[in-house]
Design a protein around this motif. Structure first.
Motif, PDB file in Angstrom:
ATOM      1  N   ALA A   1       0.837  -1.204   0.000  1.00 16.91           N
ATOM      2  CA  ALA A   1       0.000   0.000   0.000  1.00 16.91           C
ATOM      3  C   ALA A   1       0.870   1.252   0.000  1.00 16.91           C
ATOM      4  O   ALA A   1       0.573   2.234  -0.690  1.00 16.91           O
ATOM      5  N   THR A   2       1.979   1.213   0.775  1.00 18.07           N
ATOM      6  CA  THR A   2       2.880   2.369   0.816  1.00 18.07           C
ATOM      7  C   THR A   2       3.482   2.628  -0.569  1.00 18.07           C
ATOM      8  O   THR A   2       3.511   3.769  -1.048  1.00 18.07           O
ATOM      9  N   ALA A   3       3.921   1.547  -1.238  1.00 18.34           N
ATOM     10  CA  ALA A   3       4.486   1.706  -2.585  1.00 18.34           C
ATOM     11  C   ALA A   3       3.438   2.292  -3.526  1.00 18.34           C
ATOM     12  O   ALA A   3       3.717   3.176  -4.338  1.00 18.34           O
ATOM     13  N   LEU A   4       2.201   1.810  -3.408  1.00 14.27           N
ATOM     14  CA  LEU A   4       1.125   2.311  -4.277  1.00 14.27           C
ATOM     15  C   LEU A   4       0.909   3.804  -4.068  1.00 14.27           C
ATOM     16  O   LEU A   4       0.879   4.575  -5.028  1.00 14.27           O
ATOM     17  N   LEU A   5       0.785   4.223  -2.798  1.00 15.37           N
ATOM     18  CA  LEU A   5       0.450   5.631  -2.541  1.00 15.37           C
ATOM     19  C   LEU A   5       1.605   6.564  -2.897  1.00 15.37           C
ATOM     20  O   LEU A   5       1.384   7.726  -3.235  1.00 15.37           O
ATOM     21  N   GLU A   6       2.831   6.061  -2.849  1.00 16.70           N
ATOM     22  CA  GLU A   6       3.954   6.913  -3.257  1.00 16.70           C
ATOM     23  C   GLU A   6       3.958   7.126  -4.767  1.00 16.70           C
ATOM     24  O   GLU A   6       4.410   8.145  -5.270  1.00 16.70           O
ATOM     25  N   ARG A   7       3.437   6.138  -5.490  1.00 17.54           N
ATOM     26  CA  ARG A   7       3.404   6.215  -6.951  1.00 17.54           C
ATOM     27  C   ARG A   7       2.137   6.927  -7.417  1.00 17.54           C
ATOM     28  O   ARG A   7       2.110   7.590  -8.448  1.00 17.54           O
ATOM     29  N   ASN A   8       1.061   6.724  -6.675  1.00 21.48           N
ATOM     30  CA  ASN A   8      -0.262   7.151  -7.108  1.00 21.48           C
ATOM     31  C   ASN A   8      -1.041   7.583  -5.853  1.00 21.48           C
ATOM     32  O   ASN A   8      -1.679   6.767  -5.210  1.00 21.48           O
ATOM     33  N   PRO A   9      -0.987   8.888  -5.512  1.00 18.32           N
ATOM     34  CA  PRO A   9      -1.526   9.333  -4.219  1.00 18.32           C
ATOM     35  C   PRO A   9      -3.039   9.186  -4.075  1.00 18.32           C
ATOM     36  O   PRO A   9      -3.547   9.179  -2.974  1.00 18.32           O
ATOM     37  N   LYS A  10      -3.790   9.108  -5.182  1.00 18.68           N
ATOM     38  CA  LYS A  10      -5.249   8.959  -5.086  1.00 18.68           C
ATOM     39  C   LYS A  10      -5.714   7.800  -5.978  1.00 18.68           C
ATOM     40  O   LYS A  10      -6.391   8.002  -6.984  1.00 18.68           O
ATOM     41  N   PRO A  11      -5.413   6.578  -5.588  1.00 20.36           N
ATOM     42  CA  PRO A  11      -5.769   5.449  -6.464  1.00 20.36           C
ATOM     43  C   PRO A  11      -7.265   5.150  -6.431  1.00 20.36           C
ATOM     44  O   PRO A  11      -7.919   5.310  -5.390  1.00 20.36           O
ATOM     45  N   SER A  12      -7.791   4.712  -7.570  1.00 11.98           N
ATOM     46  CA  SER A  12      -9.186   4.257  -7.626  1.00 11.98           C
ATOM     47  C   SER A  12      -9.273   2.879  -6.968  1.00 11.98           C
ATOM     48  O   SER A  12      -8.243   2.243  -6.708  1.00 11.98           O
ATOM     49  N   ILE A  13     -10.503   2.405  -6.737  1.00 18.38           N
ATOM     50  CA  ILE A  13     -10.669   1.075  -6.128  1.00 18.38           C
ATOM     51  C   ILE A  13     -10.028   0.010  -7.024  1.00 18.38           C
ATOM     52  O   ILE A  13      -9.339  -0.885  -6.539  1.00 18.38           O
ATOM     53  N   ALA A  14     -10.218   0.147  -8.341  1.00 17.33           N
ATOM     54  CA  ALA A  14      -9.629  -0.834  -9.259  1.00 17.33           C
ATOM     55  C   ALA A  14      -8.106  -0.807  -9.163  1.00 17.33           C
ATOM     56  O   ALA A  14      -7.448  -1.859  -9.170  1.00 17.33           O
ATOM     57  N   GLU A  15      -7.531   0.399  -9.058  1.00 16.57           N
ATOM     58  CA  GLU A  15      -6.068   0.500  -8.953  1.00 16.57           C
ATOM     59  C   GLU A  15      -5.567  -0.074  -7.630  1.00 16.57           C
ATOM     60  O   GLU A  15      -4.504  -0.702  -7.578  1.00 16.57           O
ATOM     61  N   ILE A  16      -6.339   0.117  -6.564  1.00 13.93           N
ATOM     62  CA  ILE A  16      -5.946  -0.449  -5.263  1.00 13.93           C
ATOM     63  C   ILE A  16      -5.941  -1.971  -5.356  1.00 13.93           C
ATOM     64  O   ILE A  16      -4.984  -2.637  -4.941  1.00 13.93           O
ATOM     65  N   LYS A  17      -6.998  -2.523  -5.949  1.00 15.32           N
ATOM     66  CA  LYS A  17      -7.086  -3.993  -6.038  1.00 15.32           C
ATOM     67  C   LYS A  17      -5.963  -4.556  -6.895  1.00 15.32           C
ATOM     68  O   LYS A  17      -5.384  -5.594  -6.583  1.00 15.32           O
ATOM     69  N   LYS A  18      -5.649  -3.874  -7.994  1.00 17.75           N
ATOM     70  CA  LYS A  18      -4.570  -4.350  -8.870  1.00 17.75           C
ATOM     71  C   LYS A  18      -3.235  -4.311  -8.111  1.00 17.75           C
ATOM     72  O   LYS A  18      -2.440  -5.242  -8.186  1.00 17.75           O
ATOM     73  N   ALA A  19      -2.999  -3.226  -7.371  1.00 20.68           N
ATOM     74  CA  ALA A  19      -1.714  -3.086  -6.674  1.00 20.68           C
ATOM     75  C   ALA A  19      -1.573  -4.099  -5.542  1.00 20.68           C
ATOM     76  O   ALA A  19      -0.464  -4.468  -5.164  1.00 20.68           O
ATOM     77  N   LEU A  20      -2.700  -4.558  -4.981  1.00 20.39           N
ATOM     78  CA  LEU A  20      -2.640  -5.499  -3.870  1.00 20.39           C
ATOM     79  C   LEU A  20      -2.863  -6.934  -4.318  1.00 20.39           C
ATOM     80  O   LEU A  20      -3.025  -7.821  -3.489  1.00 20.39           O
ATOM     81  N   GLU A  21      -2.880  -7.180  -5.650  1.00 23.78           N
ATOM     82  CA  GLU A  21      -3.240  -8.533  -6.085  1.00 23.78           C
ATOM     83  C   GLU A  21      -2.220  -9.567  -5.611  1.00 23.78           C
ATOM     84  O   GLU A  21      -2.537 -10.737  -5.485  1.00 23.78           O
ATOM     85  N   GLY A  22      -1.001  -9.129  -5.309  1.00 26.81           N
ATOM     86  CA  GLY A  22       0.015 -10.070  -4.859  1.00 26.81           C
ATOM     87  C   GLY A  22       0.059 -10.288  -3.362  1.00 26.81           C
ATOM     88  O   GLY A  22       0.967 -10.943  -2.866  1.00 26.81           O
ATOM     89  N   ASN A  23      -0.897  -9.723  -2.632  1.00 30.47           N
ATOM     90  CA  ASN A  23      -0.925  -9.881  -1.173  1.00 30.47           C
ATOM     91  C   ASN A  23      -2.179 -10.633  -0.774  1.00 30.47           C
ATOM     92  O   ASN A  23      -3.294 -10.144  -0.953  1.00 30.47           O
TER      93      ASN A  23
END
Ligand SMILES: Cc1cc2nc3c(=O)[nH]c(=O)nc-3n(C[C@H](O)[C@H](O)[C@H](O)COP(=O)(O)OP(=O)(O)OC[C@H]3O[C@@H](n4cnc5c(N)ncnc54)[C@H](O)[C@@H]3O)c2cc1C
Ligand code: SF4
Ligand code: FES
Ligand code: FES
Lengths: 175, 337
Positions: A126-148
């Motif tokens: 989640a930290t890596a995601l927010l540093e790259r993309n400070p306001k992710p959509s729900i779809a972007e959050i799910k994609k970024a966390l698919e490996g967890n």
């Protein structure tokens, strides 16, 4: 241990250890490692940081996720020798001056932690995601966390926590 | 924990890596991101004596070739591949095929060359718990095959699971290699042996330096679909990659490449189905005929719990959808991204 004994029998020749220089959560370390040591083993067994977990050891669960020079990688599949001169961030590095990071606080506020085994990995992804993309959509959050993988929460609270931490109008539910 | 010791040598360039591999001999392996190699080493189905690390070599950014195609460094991570503006605009199909591999972490670590050179997989082989108590199968140098007990000695039906290779074959891409005996260029389709035991037919110490795609013709369209259990973070059930070109009236197909991945020891190009499609006016009946030909030709192996008939049903449904999407793109009806 049966496996360890047979492993020793097959590779008796001593392989040289080497010293690597590693910055962990801003602190410099010089550590003696063998090529077969992974970064999670080094963090847990040589540096004593137990936040990063061992799970599947196959790349398939994400509990070992750490940030290597800012990129979310799997600690179980990263050889420590390849981290020489690099900087690693772990879950222990998120809180600053006794203050939880916004994403850590949001995990608590949303009830996104149950058994907690996946949490360190989730927080790092989640930290890596927010540093790259400070306001992710729900779809972007799910994609970024698919490996967890989480076996407890059902993920909704985790997604909500990331929305809360990124200031997207989600209010705390656990106060 | 990896239960055995090995040497580690970092390489500063690909020629140096190739030389190191030659010097270290048969037991040495190159390692890009290690996301295919290290899981196998953890369960000791592969036991290299030495690893030559490629991760310290900085990949070149993607560039446009003199012919107007793209040149992509083999050491490019899948995350960089999926994000590179040149790739997402010029070859959205390739970006898409990189985006569906594994997870964010796997894509941050895994390289393009490593993805192409990944080993074939089998439910009996790539598992953690029981392997050490079982007799070795053919792929591990033993004398049996668990899922296919009637296979003759030496025949292994493990499946090649790269999501990217089918897209590259559909795009008619080539690889460029580095080797002490001089590098070469060969079609991606030519780098596979078709044998489960040793699926990649590169020479020892031959390394992939780049992937090169040709320029795309006018009225070009593409379709790509990966089926997986959870829709994310999974190896494929099957992968379908289609490229096609329409004539100036955009009614008839003048060229087509249809590739099915994750159903056999290497990606399968269904030439019969392509012949059905090419030269004909596009309509529903033609799609149906093309799909029938592909199904007759693809001969999927059951794998990872998916039966042959399930895989054939999968192909029937998704190949039709992918063909329709490719034609839509060729007609400019859908955005190319
Ligand atoms: C949890 C998980 C999920 C995965 N899911 C998918 C998936 O959905 N789809 C998919 O396609 N793959 C998947 N993979 C497989 C694989 O990890 C990735 O495809 C990745 O791209 C492999 O690249 P790498 O650089 O990590 O390979 P490595 O492990 O470093 O290398 C793989 C092989 O390629 C050889 N090699 C490496 N670099 C070169 C080179 N430059 N030239 C010649 N040979 C080379 C190595 O010697 C080795 O034999 C997954 C892996 C994991 C751990
Ligand atoms: S298909 Fe290949 S890898 Fe799987 S059990 Fe048979 S020989 Fe082994
Ligand atoms: S322990 Fe690394 S992904 Fe599971
Ligand atoms: S909280 Fe238990 S695995 Fe996620």
């Amino acid at each position: 241990m049966l496996e360890a004994r047979s492993a020793q029998a097959q590779s008796p020749a001593a392989v040289r250890s080497r010293i690597i220089e590693l910055t962990v959560n801003g602190e410099r370390h010089e550590i003696l490692v063998k090529p077969r040591n992974t970064i999670v083993e080094v963090l847990r067994e040589k540096i004593g940081l137990m936040g990063t977990k061992h799970g599947c050891e196959q790349g398939a669960c994400g509990v070992c996720t750490v940030l290597l020079d800012g990129r979310a990688v799997l600690g179980c599949l990263t050889l420590a020798v390849e981290c020489d001169g690099k900087s690693v961030r772990t879950v222990e590095g998120l809180a600053q001056g006794g203050q939880l990071s916004p994403i850590q606080q949001a995990f608590l506020d949303q009830g996104a932690v149950q058994c907690g085994y996946c949490t360190a990995g989730m927080l790092m992804s989640a930290t890596a995601l927010l540093e790259r993309n400070p306001k992710p959509s729900i779809a972007e959050i799910k994609k970024a966390l698919e490996g967890n993988i989480c076996r407890c929460t059902g993920y909704n609270a985790i997604v909500a926590a990331i929305q809360q931490a990124s200031g997207q109008g989600v209010e705390p539910v656990m106060r | 924990m990896i239960l055995f010791d090995f040497e580690y040598e970092p390489a500063r360039s690909l020629p140096e890596a190739s030389a190191l591999l030659s010097r270290l001999g048969e037991g040495a392996r190159a390692m890009g991101g290690g996301t295919d190699l290290l899981p196998k080493m953890r369960i000791a189905i592969t036991r290299p004596t030495a690893i030559v690390g490629l991760s310290g070599i900085e990949p070149e950014p993607p560039s446009v070739t003199a012919e107007g195609g793209l040149r992509i460094d083999g050491l490019t991570t899948l995350a960089a591949l999926a994000r590179a503006p040149l790739v997402t605009t010029n070859l959205p199909m390739l970006a898409e095929s990189a985006r569906v591999v594994g997870s964010d972490q796997v894509r941050e670590m895994g390289t393009l060359a490593g993805n192409l050179c990944q080993d074939t997989r089998c439910l009996e082989l790539n598992q953690k718990h029981d392997y050490q108590f079982k007799a070795k199968c053919f792929k591990r140098g033993g004398e049996c095959c668990y899922p296919f007990p009637n296979n003759r000695p030496g025949r292994c039906w493990s499946v090649y699971m790269s999501d990217i290779a089918p897209a590259l074959i559909a795009l008619n891409a080539e690889i460029e290699t580095v080797h002490a005996a001089g590098g070469r260029r060969l079609a991606v389709a030519e780098m596979f042996s078709g044998q489960g035991i040793d699926p990649i037919s590169l020479e020892p110490a031959e390394l992939i330096s780049a992937v090169i795609t040709p320029p795309l013709p006018a009225n070009f369209g593409w379709g790509y679909h990966k089926s997986s259990r959870r829709g994310g973070f999974e190896y494929a059930i099957a992968v379908i990659a289609v490229t096609l070109t329409l004539d100036a009236s955009r009614q008839a197909c003048t060229d087509a490449r249809i590739v099915i991945g994750a159903i056999r020891e290497k990606p399968v190009r269904v030439h019969e189905a392509e012949r059905v499609l090419v030269g004909q006016t596009i309509d529903d009946a033609l799609f149906a005929e093309t799909v029938n030909a592909a199904v007759g030709e693809a001969r999927p192996l059951r794998h990872h719990g998916f039966s042959r008939s399930y895989l054939i049903d999968n192909l029937r449904i998704y190949l039709r959808r992918v063909l329709i999407r490719a034609v839509e793109r060729a007609r400019g009806h859908a955005s190319t991204t």
